[in-house]
Design a protein around this motif. Structure first.
Motif, PDB file in Angstrom:
ATOM      1  N   LEU A   1       0.834  -1.193   0.000  1.00  3.93           N
ATOM      2  CA  LEU A   1       0.000   0.000   0.000  1.00  3.93           C
ATOM      3  C   LEU A   1       0.879   1.257   0.000  1.00  3.93           C
ATOM      4  O   LEU A   1       2.009   1.240   0.484  1.00  3.93           O
ATOM      5  CB  LEU A   1      -0.906   0.011   1.230  1.00  3.93           C
ATOM      6  N   THR A   2       0.345   2.335  -0.533  1.00  6.29           N
ATOM      7  CA  THR A   2       1.115   3.571  -0.654  1.00  6.29           C
ATOM      8  C   THR A   2       1.525   4.129   0.701  1.00  6.29           C
ATOM      9  O   THR A   2       2.678   4.507   0.908  1.00  6.29           O
ATOM     10  CB  THR A   2       0.290   4.631  -1.413  1.00  6.29           C
ATOM     11  N   GLY A   3       0.573   4.181   1.634  1.00  8.73           N
ATOM     12  CA  GLY A   3       0.850   4.801   2.927  1.00  8.73           C
ATOM     13  C   GLY A   3       0.858   3.829   4.078  1.00  8.73           C
ATOM     14  O   GLY A   3       0.546   4.208   5.215  1.00  8.73           O
ATOM     15  N   ASP A   4       1.227   2.581   3.820  1.00 13.22           N
ATOM     16  CA  ASP A   4       1.152   1.547   4.850  1.00 13.22           C
ATOM     17  C   ASP A   4       2.322   0.592   4.692  1.00 13.22           C
ATOM     18  O   ASP A   4       2.875   0.441   3.592  1.00 13.22           O
ATOM     19  CB  ASP A   4      -0.168   0.784   4.715  1.00 13.22           C
ATOM     20  N   THR A   5       2.711  -0.062   5.798  1.00 17.71           N
ATOM     21  CA  THR A   5       3.786  -1.047   5.733  1.00 17.71           C
ATOM     22  C   THR A   5       3.316  -2.379   5.160  1.00 17.71           C
ATOM     23  O   THR A   5       4.133  -3.226   4.813  1.00 17.71           O
ATOM     24  CB  THR A   5       4.363  -1.306   7.142  1.00 17.71           C
ATOM     25  N   HIS A   6       1.991  -2.576   5.095  1.00 22.80           N
ATOM     26  CA  HIS A   6       1.447  -3.871   4.703  1.00 22.80           C
ATOM     27  C   HIS A   6       1.143  -3.937   3.209  1.00 22.80           C
ATOM     28  O   HIS A   6       1.167  -2.939   2.501  1.00 22.80           O
ATOM     29  CB  HIS A   6       0.189  -4.166   5.514  1.00 22.80           C
ATOM     30  N   TRP A   7       0.834  -5.152   2.776  1.00 26.00           N
ATOM     31  CA  TRP A   7       0.571  -5.376   1.355  1.00 26.00           C
ATOM     32  C   TRP A   7      -0.763  -4.789   0.907  1.00 26.00           C
ATOM     33  O   TRP A   7      -1.667  -4.548   1.696  1.00 26.00           O
ATOM     34  CB  TRP A   7       0.609  -6.883   1.056  1.00 26.00           C
ATOM     35  N   ASN A   8      -0.878  -4.564  -0.415  1.00 29.78           N
ATOM     36  CA  ASN A   8      -2.160  -4.234  -1.013  1.00 29.78           C
ATOM     37  C   ASN A   8      -2.855  -5.537  -1.410  1.00 29.78           C
ATOM     38  O   ASN A   8      -2.357  -6.634  -1.100  1.00 29.78           O
ATOM     39  CB  ASN A   8      -1.980  -3.295  -2.212  1.00 29.78           C
ATOM     40  N   CYS A   9      -3.983  -5.440  -2.095  1.00 30.41           N
ATOM     41  CA  CYS A   9      -4.738  -6.648  -2.422  1.00 30.41           C
ATOM     42  C   CYS A   9      -3.945  -7.577  -3.334  1.00 30.41           C
ATOM     43  O   CYS A   9      -4.043  -8.807  -3.225  1.00 30.41           O
ATOM     44  CB  CYS A   9      -6.077  -6.278  -3.063  1.00 30.41           C
ATOM     45  N   MET A  10      -3.151  -7.007  -4.238  1.00 30.16           N
ATOM     46  CA  MET A  10      -2.326  -7.846  -5.105  1.00 30.16           C
ATOM     47  C   MET A  10      -1.268  -8.591  -4.308  1.00 30.16           C
ATOM     48  O   MET A  10      -1.062  -9.794  -4.484  1.00 30.16           O
ATOM     49  CB  MET A  10      -1.663  -6.982  -6.186  1.00 30.16           C
ATOM     50  N   GLY A  11      -0.577  -7.881  -3.412  1.00 32.84           N
ATOM     51  CA  GLY A  11       0.435  -8.528  -2.586  1.00 32.84           C
ATOM     52  C   GLY A  11      -0.155  -9.588  -1.691  1.00 32.84           C
ATOM     53  O   GLY A  11       0.453 -10.648  -1.479  1.00 32.84           O
ATOM     54  N   ARG A  12      -1.340  -9.322  -1.154  1.00 30.68           N
ATOM     55  CA  ARG A  12      -2.038 -10.304  -0.320  1.00 30.68           C
ATOM     56  C   ARG A  12      -2.378 -11.546  -1.142  1.00 30.68           C
ATOM     57  O   ARG A  12      -2.193 -12.679  -0.679  1.00 30.68           O
ATOM     58  CB  ARG A  12      -3.310  -9.672   0.241  1.00 30.68           C
ATOM     59  N   ALA A  13      -2.884 -11.346  -2.362  1.00 31.80           N
ATOM     60  CA  ALA A  13      -3.268 -12.471  -3.207  1.00 31.80           C
ATOM     61  C   ALA A  13      -2.058 -13.332  -3.571  1.00 31.80           C
ATOM     62  O   ALA A  13      -2.149 -14.565  -3.616  1.00 31.80           O
ATOM     63  CB  ALA A  13      -3.957 -11.961  -4.473  1.00 31.80           C
ATOM     64  N   VAL A  14      -0.915 -12.686  -3.805  1.00 26.50           N
ATOM     65  CA  VAL A  14       0.313 -13.434  -4.123  1.00 26.50           C
ATOM     66  C   VAL A  14       0.709 -14.312  -2.946  1.00 26.50           C
ATOM     67  O   VAL A  14       1.081 -15.478  -3.114  1.00 26.50           O
ATOM     68  CB  VAL A  14       1.452 -12.464  -4.499  1.00 26.50           C
ATOM     69  N   TRP A  15       0.647 -13.747  -1.731  1.00 29.30           N
ATOM     70  CA  TRP A  15       1.016 -14.521  -0.536  1.00 29.30           C
ATOM     71  C   TRP A  15       0.054 -15.679  -0.317  1.00 29.30           C
ATOM     72  O   TRP A  15       0.479 -16.810  -0.050  1.00 29.30           O
ATOM     73  CB  TRP A  15       1.048 -13.618   0.691  1.00 29.30           C
ATOM     74  N   LEU A  16      -1.241 -15.414  -0.419  1.00 30.71           N
ATOM     75  CA  LEU A  16      -2.228 -16.473  -0.212  1.00 30.71           C
ATOM     76  C   LEU A  16      -2.053 -17.594  -1.235  1.00 30.71           C
ATOM     77  O   LEU A  16      -2.134 -18.778  -0.892  1.00 30.71           O
ATOM     78  CB  LEU A  16      -3.644 -15.900  -0.298  1.00 30.71           C
ATOM     79  N   ASP A  17      -1.807 -17.226  -2.470  1.00 26.70           N
ATOM     80  CA  ASP A  17      -1.611 -18.242  -3.508  1.00 26.70           C
ATOM     81  C   ASP A  17      -0.370 -19.081  -3.210  1.00 26.70           C
ATOM     82  O   ASP A  17      -0.393 -20.311  -3.375  1.00 26.70           O
ATOM     83  CB  ASP A  17      -1.479 -17.561  -4.874  1.00 26.70           C
ATOM     84  N   ALA A  18       0.706 -18.430  -2.741  1.00 23.10           N
ATOM     85  CA  ALA A  18       1.933 -19.157  -2.417  1.00 23.10           C
ATOM     86  C   ALA A  18       1.703 -20.102  -1.237  1.00 23.10           C
ATOM     87  O   ALA A  18       2.199 -21.245  -1.240  1.00 23.10           O
ATOM     88  CB  ALA A  18       3.057 -18.173  -2.096  1.00 23.10           C
ATOM     89  N   VAL A  19       0.956 -19.653  -0.219  1.00 24.95           N
ATOM     90  CA  VAL A  19       0.656 -20.494   0.937  1.00 24.95           C
ATOM     91  C   VAL A  19      -0.174 -21.706   0.529  1.00 24.95           C
ATOM     92  O   VAL A  19       0.116 -22.840   0.901  1.00 24.95           O
ATOM     93  CB  VAL A  19      -0.076 -19.677   2.021  1.00 24.95           C
ATOM     94  N   ARG A  20      -1.198 -21.480  -0.278  1.00 24.42           N
ATOM     95  CA  ARG A  20      -2.081 -22.583  -0.676  1.00 24.42           C
ATOM     96  C   ARG A  20      -1.323 -23.619  -1.500  1.00 24.42           C
ATOM     97  O   ARG A  20      -1.482 -24.825  -1.286  1.00 24.42           O
ATOM     98  CB  ARG A  20      -3.246 -22.029  -1.502  1.00 24.42           C
ATOM     99  N   ARG A  21      -0.488 -23.165  -2.414  1.00 20.17           N
ATOM    100  CA  ARG A  21       0.245 -24.107  -3.248  1.00 20.17           C
ATOM    101  C   ARG A  21       1.265 -24.885  -2.427  1.00 20.17           C
ATOM    102  O   ARG A  21       1.429 -26.089  -2.606  1.00 20.17           O
ATOM    103  CB  ARG A  21       0.937 -23.368  -4.404  1.00 20.17           C
ATOM    104  N   ARG A  22       1.949 -24.195  -1.533  1.00 20.45           N
ATOM    105  CA  ARG A  22       3.003 -24.850  -0.751  1.00 20.45           C
ATOM    106  C   ARG A  22       2.421 -25.816   0.272  1.00 20.45           C
ATOM    107  O   ARG A  22       2.970 -26.889   0.531  1.00 20.45           O
ATOM    108  CB  ARG A  22       3.835 -23.773  -0.048  1.00 20.45           C
ATOM    109  N   LEU A  23       1.277 -25.426   0.879  1.00 16.66           N
ATOM    110  CA  LEU A  23       0.679 -26.245   1.915  1.00 16.66           C
ATOM    111  C   LEU A  23      -0.383 -27.202   1.369  1.00 16.66           C
ATOM    112  O   LEU A  23      -1.005 -27.959   2.130  1.00 16.66           O
ATOM    113  CB  LEU A  23       0.020 -25.362   2.989  1.00 16.66           C
ATOM    114  N   ASN A  24      -0.600 -27.144   0.049  1.00 12.56           N
ATOM    115  CA  ASN A  24      -1.606 -28.004  -0.598  1.00 12.56           C
ATOM    116  C   ASN A  24      -2.987 -27.809   0.011  1.00 12.56           C
ATOM    117  O   ASN A  24      -3.675 -28.767   0.411  1.00 12.56           O
ATOM    118  CB  ASN A  24      -1.196 -29.485  -0.513  1.00 12.56           C
ATOM    119  N   LEU A  25      -3.413 -26.564   0.076  1.00 15.59           N
ATOM    120  CA  LEU A  25      -4.721 -26.240   0.658  1.00 15.59           C
ATOM    121  C   LEU A  25      -5.703 -25.885  -0.450  1.00 15.59           C
ATOM    122  O   LEU A  25      -5.341 -25.288  -1.440  1.00 15.59           O
ATOM    123  CB  LEU A  25      -4.587 -25.059   1.632  1.00 15.59           C
TER     124      LEU A  25
END
Length: 333
Positions: free
Chosen positions: A309-333
């Motif tokens: 996000l522009t004014g935040d330390t955390h991810w935006n929706c795209m960054g969140r989606a990338v992380w969730l996709d990586a977690v699901r693939r790695r953990l087979n969820l």
């Protein structure tokens, strides 16, 4: 006049109670008396620079949780996995439990399910998290005869009472509305334009297009910055710590343990600000590491747009989606 003094006194007591008590502050939020001062980003909140004012997005939920799924997922995590960002709905699991670093919760493992533990930490806090014992998740073995008891009223009262950070909470209570930020923005803009200075809690990129948490860039404060030297010996010690934590939780009943290190914002958006210590790569690619990792460093580096996000330390929706996709693939969820 006396009636007016009583009214002022009552208002002051209510606001003071909001600074001390989580329950009261939540009630004041619900009543609209105070507003969320993080609503435009945590970095904007600290800096008050209007060019980094950014509304917090409502990322679409995944709606993947299932009562019939074969996996129970437990997470030890920081603010990236807080409930407003990540929830059970994002994973195809039958049970989801998250505990915050520095706190403690008890967990019961279902031996008929696949029990998975995910250790999630932002890069800046990895070194301090794994430099000490990790006991955030307390596993109870006898799940059938001894169900988890509820918290006592004394414990609930202690958890609700916040004396140490009352000053900051009172400031949020009194000066969280738009009128207050208008004055803060004016002061911050003049300070930057006239003196090239910002709040001590943040730092700007060299081109002034990005804003970072000062901990991510200041190499003189602890070992939080991406640019603080990291010796091979410390890397090996940290890897041994991760392995030890994973082995202990496997002995307690977890079938699998995973590690996810989320890059600091400065690591991705201004890696040449200093000499990057490559913490994430050196941990994840270490041949002695016995824990599977969820790697978002590589996809974040390769992304065509900022995952933050522009004014935040955390991810935006795209960054969140990338992380969730990586977690699901790695953990087979």
């Amino acid at each position: 006049m006396r009636f007016l003094r009583y009214i002022v006194l009552v208002i002051a007591l209510v606001l003071w109670a909001g600074g001390l008590s989580t329950t009261v502050s939540h009630w004041l939020y619900s009543a609209g008396v105070i507003v969320d001062d993080y609503r435009h980003g945590d970095l904007y909140r600290i800096s008050a620079l209007p060019q980094f004012k950014d509304n917090q997005p409502q990322c679409p939920p995944s709606n993947r949780s299932s009562d019939t799924a074969s996996t129970n997922l437990h997470v030890i995590g920081d603010s990236f996995s807080e409930e407003e960002r990540i929830s059970q709905q994002d994973f195809a699991v039958s049970h989801y439990q998250r505990v915050k670093w520095g706190f403690s919760q008890r967990a019961q493992l279902d031996p008929t399910k696949r029990n998975v533990l995910l250790l999630e930490t932002v890069e800046r806090h990895f070194r301090e998290h794994f430099a000490q014992p990790i006991n955030e998740l307390v596993v109870l073995r006898d799940t059938a005869q001894h169900p988890l008891p509820g918290a006592s009223w004394r414990r609930s009262l202690v958890d609700d009472y916040h004396r140490s950070d009352v000053e900051e909470r009172l400031a949020s209570t009194l000066f969280s509305h738009d009128w207050a930020f208008w004055f803060k923005e004016l002061k911050a803009t003049l300070t930057l334009n006239w003196f090239n200075r910002t709040s001590t809690g943040v730092s700007l990129s060299r081109d002034h297009k990005n804003i970072f948490l000062d901990f991510d860039t200041d190499t003189t404060r602890k070992k939080l910055s991406s640019f603080v030297p990291l010796s091979d010996q410390e890397v090996n010690t940290l890897v041994d710590s991760v392995n030890s934590v994973a082995n202990r939780y496997r002995r307690l009943g977890f079938d699998e343990v995973y590690l996810s290190i989320i890059p600091n914002k400065a690591t991705i958006l201004e890696p040449n600000r200093g000499v990057y210590n490559h913490l994430i790569e050196r941990i994840q690619e270490n041949p002695a590491l016995q824990v599977k990792t969820v790697n978002v460093y590589a996809p974040y580096k390769q992304a065509s747009q900022s995952p933050y996000l522009t004014g935040d330390t955390h991810w935006n929706c795209m960054g969140r989606a990338v992380w969730l996709d990586a977690v699901r693939r790695r953990l087979n969820l």
